[in-house]
Write a protein that holds these residues in place. Structure first.
Motif: not given
Length: 370
Positions: A215-243
């Motif tokens: 699994y992998q996931m990325a959390l983003y804010p509703r809208e990007k920062d006005a000063q940013a060129l592109q959206m940046t993820s707030l949380v990135n999480h990935s891994g393997e699981s049994a189920s």
């Protein structure tokens, strides 16, 4: 929008109310835990009360580490002393024990343990998930009846994290496809997310790998920062699981942990104070509503009226954390409007003594109500 609201009903012990014109959710039943049991025996009831107590601690603190706190572990042995009522009910041939605890005493316990307290007003998160079954990939949608959706509901309930899923109607299908999510084409998904009025959105995948799941996931804010060129993820999480269940639990846990860091407030032990100004308070009912609102905020120890001038009311406020914590919480609440933006300098601690206007810009709020 009504269609979305009606469908977002979490089973068992967790419900939340959406405000359909803004992006927020109010979590209710934070004093309630529901546990599956095999019988109504005394031993299983005692065990179930302890489990329900841990569930309520987790929902009100938001962090798994709270269950390892020594004060919480000590209270676990006498969890029934904080109980206000219990009862049983059956659903789909399964017996459940429902336990309610004294919410005020639960919060006091968390404060005494030095743990963060997460209030009722919480971010709403839109989940874009690509699921893979039997070699086929699709996007989990609001109408899905597969077990994966039920797992998200259960984890949402356990963590007190309000979630919703896209309708995947023609509008969504024209903007977002499986490859947009898997390839992290954030702009496409961000644009499609705007119609849902969520505070944040998640792009995630769960896929079989060997005998388990990746699994992998990325959390983003509703809208990007006005000063940013592109959206940046707030949380990135990935891994393997049994189920797949464990994968969902890990992702929701990562989301919850980020929100706790942003919105849950622990007692700093310092005597931090500030002033809050509400304008356009036109009658006593509005004033009472504002007072009640401030009294239930997890960032506030005590609030009292300091001055009333015309339709403007100034409150003296004692804080658990700092002023930034307070303003983050208030910005999340749909019942609160802002008349002038807060400046960076105004996030410093303040006191009840007068402060020159040149030193600090006053944040002015108004009450919009429900």
């Amino acid at each position: 929008m009504l269609k979305i609201i009606l469908r977002i009903l979490i089973s068992f012990s967790f419900t939340f109310a959406l405000f359909n014109s803004v992006n927020a959710a109010e979590v209710t039943q934070l004093d309630e835990g529901v546990v599956a049991v095999d019988s109504r025996s005394t031993a299983l009831r005692s065990q179930g009360i302890k489990q329900a107590f841990e569930d309520v601690i987790l929902k009100n603190s938001g962090t798994q580490s709270a269950l390892s706190n020594e004060k919480i572990k000590q209270q676990l042995n006498s969890a029934s002393s904080l109980m206000t009522q219990y009862g049983y009910f059956e659903q789909d041939s399964q017996l459940f024990l429902k336990v309610n605890f004294d919410h005020k005493r639960i919060i006091n316990l968390l404060r005494e343990a030095g743990l963060p307290v997460w209030g009722k007003q919480r971010p709403l998160t839109l989940v874009w998930l690509v699921n893979e079954h039997n070699g086929e990939r699709d996007i989990l949608n609001d109408a899905s009846t597969v077990e994966d959706r039920n797992v998200f509901n259960r984890e949402s309930a356990a963590r007190g994290v309000p979630l919703l899923f896209p309708l995947m109607d023609l509008d969504d299908a024209m903007k977002v496809g499986v490859n947009d999510i898997r390839g992290q084409f954030t702009e496409n998904v961000a644009n499609a997310s705007l119609r849902y009025q969520a505070n944040y959105f998640v792009m995630a995948t769960i896929a079989p790998q060997g005998s388990g799941y990746q699994y992998q996931m990325a959390l983003y804010p509703r809208e990007k920062d006005a000063q940013a060129l592109q959206m940046t993820s707030l949380v990135n999480h990935s891994g393997e699981s049994a189920s797949a269940d464990e994968a969902v639990a890990a992702m929701v846990g990562a989301i919850s942990q980020y929100y706790v860091e942003q919105y849950a407030v622990a007692d700093s032990g310092e005597r931090n104070t500030t002033k809050l100004t509400f304008s356009e308070v036109t009658d006593i009912r509005q004033l009472v509503a504002v007072e009640r609102y401030l009294a239930q905020l997890s960032a506030i120890k005590h609030a009292s009226i300091g001055k009333i001038q015309g339709e403007t009311v100034e409150f003296n406020v004692n804080l658990f954390g700092d002023e930034a914590d307070l303003h983050r919480l208030m910005a999340l609440d749909p019942r609160i409007g802002i008349l002038n933006p807060i400046t960076e300098s105004s996030l410093d601690y303040s006191s009840f003594e007068p402060i020159e206007a040149s030193q600090k810009e006053t944040q002015i709020y108004y009450w919009k109500g429900q």
